[in-house]
Design a protein around this motif. Structure first.
Motif, PDB file in Angstrom:
ATOM      1  N   LYS A  48       0.686  -1.088  -0.022  1.00  0.00           N
ATOM      2  CA  LYS A  48       0.050   0.029   0.045  1.00  0.00           C
ATOM      3  C   LYS A  48       0.888   1.148   0.166  1.00  0.00           C
ATOM      4  O   LYS A  48       1.806   1.306   0.828  1.00  0.00           O
ATOM      5  CB  LYS A  48      -0.701   0.132   1.042  1.00  0.00           C
ATOM      6  N   GLN A  49       0.679   2.025  -0.894  1.00  0.00           N
ATOM      7  CA  GLN A  49       1.523   3.363  -1.229  1.00  0.00           C
ATOM      8  C   GLN A  49       0.458   4.612  -1.101  1.00  0.00           C
ATOM      9  O   GLN A  49      -0.504   4.617  -1.294  1.00  0.00           O
ATOM     10  CB  GLN A  49       2.110   3.359  -2.453  1.00  0.00           C
ATOM     11  N   TYR A  50       1.164   5.456  -0.128  1.00  0.00           N
ATOM     12  CA  TYR A  50       0.426   6.844   0.099  1.00  0.00           C
ATOM     13  C   TYR A  50       1.366   7.957  -0.376  1.00  0.00           C
ATOM     14  O   TYR A  50       2.539   7.739  -0.231  1.00  0.00           O
ATOM     15  CB  TYR A  50       0.084   6.932   1.546  1.00  0.00           C
ATOM     16  N   ARG A  51       0.795   8.814  -0.666  1.00  0.00           N
ATOM     17  CA  ARG A  51       1.575  10.226  -1.011  1.00  0.00           C
ATOM     18  C   ARG A  51       1.233  11.079  -0.008  1.00  0.00           C
ATOM     19  O   ARG A  51       0.353  11.455   0.292  1.00  0.00           O
ATOM     20  CB  ARG A  51       0.987  10.802  -2.409  1.00  0.00           C
ATOM     21  N   LEU A  52       2.409  11.560   0.763  1.00  0.00           N
ATOM     22  CA  LEU A  52       2.508  12.444   1.934  1.00  0.00           C
ATOM     23  C   LEU A  52       2.193  13.916   1.656  1.00  0.00           C
ATOM     24  O   LEU A  52       2.350  14.575   0.721  1.00  0.00           O
ATOM     25  CB  LEU A  52       3.921  12.476   2.572  1.00  0.00           C
ATOM     26  N   GLY A  53       1.248  14.337   2.583  1.00  0.00           N
ATOM     27  CA  GLY A  53       0.803  15.611   2.472  1.00  0.00           C
ATOM     28  C   GLY A  53      -0.415  15.927   1.494  1.00  0.00           C
ATOM     29  O   GLY A  53      -0.573  16.792   1.091  1.00  0.00           O
TER      30      GLY A  53
END
Length: 421
Positions: free
Chosen positions: A14-19
């Protein structure tokens, strides 16, 4: 003998983009689309930092989970443990299909009921009774099936008086009571429980753990349990997974999993960040190890107990020049015990680099305890840290009677004999 696998995770990431809310900017979305129509891999899967919250990182992308693979057999109780931010809750959300994985897939056989956060799946405007029917319908149950379980759910939750009141007026404890009762009694094949049980009171936690044991052992259903309460994990689970920085760091039976987790986490690095710290800093505590009979063993009532402190001592001050105390408090901040080097024979003249205190037979009842440390050099405060760290004590047969002592009676256990004349 063929395994009866009920749940399987294959290459879950699972990948998230910060901010950012969502996956990123329009340019990133166009770039993904352009790669997709040409039959190429998403370019952003090749970048991203490991999920280590303690480091700044070099990318806007972070892997909350990376290459998770495991299987769960029918009737198994799997404990998932790890530090805050290790990826436990993200994994449970994917297993519960609350969110989708970036890569990989989940294979399951049967209904999954989850209890992830207080009020998840509940409509605040609807009554408790209406929410029971709503949750049952989500699980694919008929109205007749839900009605047959209704009285048991209400009775177990202890919310009968408020069952026709909108859930938005419930306390967090009442909400979690009802949510657990719904998840447990509507007979899902797989029950997923996050740390949310900690919101309930001691009596409810005991009931909930007992019910989960009945579900797995008596009814042959599967439970996935996330908790920081090692005593609860030890009592309930049969197998464990230790997560670290978004990956599975260890997998094995529950005893060895707990030992692995504790051995990796018994050095507490938070002293330098503690805001409630006083003193001239001539000597400072840098780390501490808390363990039972040996390193990595959870402290247990009636067994040997060790606390080992490591110091930063640039002036090479010797042991006999210092006074070192630490006090143990309960969760209410009440002092349970005071331990000091000053009540022992004068230590040998050696440079202070560490001190290890041993209690041969730990007389603390099971529960969570907090430690405040105090270090003095030549009668001047050098390092005083309020609530420096905490540790957990598990149940043990302190009296050698085969019986466990209820922790609601007292925090301290006394050696005594019954004299019959």
């Amino acid at each position: 003998m063929k395994k009866d696998i009920i749940l399987k995770a294959e290459n879950i990431s699972k990948q998230y983009r910060l901010g950012q809310v969502g996956t990123g900017t329009l340019s990133h979305d166009l770039n993904r689309w352009w790669h997709k129509i040409r039959g190429k891999e998403n370019p952003y899967l090749k970048i991203g930092d490991t999920n280590d919250r303690a480091t700044k990182g070099t990318s806007d992308y972070v892997w909350a989970l990376q290459d998770i693979n495991f299987e769960v057999e029918r009737g198994e109780v799997l404990g998932i443990i790890g530090k805050n931010g290790a990826g436990k809750s993200t994994l449970l959300k994917i297993l519960s299909k609350v969110t989708a994985p970036t890569t990989g897939n989940i294979k399951s056989r049967g209904r999954i009921a989850s209890l992830l956060e207080v009020g998840t799946g509940f409509n605040g405007e609807m009554t408790g009774r209406e929410n029971i029917f709503l949750n049952g319908a989500i699980l694919g149950m008929t109205k007749k099936e839900i009605t047959s379980k209704l009285d048991e759910i209400i009775d177990f939750s202890g919310c009968e008086r408020y069952i026709d009141t909108p859930v938005k007026r419930y306390s967090s404890g009442m909400t979690v009571r009802l949510a657990f009762a719904v998840a447990a009694f509507l007979e899902p094949e797989i029950l997923v429980i996050d740390e949310v049980l900690a919101v309930g009171d001691a009596e409810f936690q005991k009931k909930a753990i007992g019910k989960m044991q009945d579900i797995s052992k008596g009814e042959g259903r599967t439970v996935l349990f996330v908790s920081h309460n090692m005593a609860a994990v030890q009592n309930l689970c049969t197998r464990g997974i230790v997560m670290k920085n978004g990956s599975i760091d260890y997998e094995g039976d529950i005893e060895s999993s707990i030992q692995y987790y504790l051995s990796d986490n018994n050095k507490i690095e938070a002293f330098s960040e503690n805001v409630d710290r006083k003193g001239n800093g001539l000597i400072k505590i840098i780390t501490v190890e808390v363990f039972g009979s040996s390193l990595g063993i959870l402290p247990q009532s009636g067994m040997p107990f060790h606390v080992k402190f490591y110091f930063e001592n640039p002036k090479q001050i010797q042991t006999h020049e210092i006074r070192f105390d630490f006090r143990i408090d309960d969760h209410m901040g009440q002092r349970i015990a005071w331990i000091s080097n000053t009540v022992l024979p004068i230590q040998e003249n050696r440079i202070l680099d560490n001190l290890c205190f041993q209690i041969k037979k730990l007389n603390l009842n099971n529960g969570l305890y907090y430690v405040t440390t105090y270090l003095e050099v030549n009668k001047e405060v050098s390092d005083w840290v309020q609530n420096a760290f905490s540790f957990e004590v598990t149940e043990g047969d302190y009296y050698g009677s085969g019986r466990k002592t209820p922790n609601i009676q007292s925090k301290m256990l006394m050696d005594f004999k019954l004299l019959l004349e």
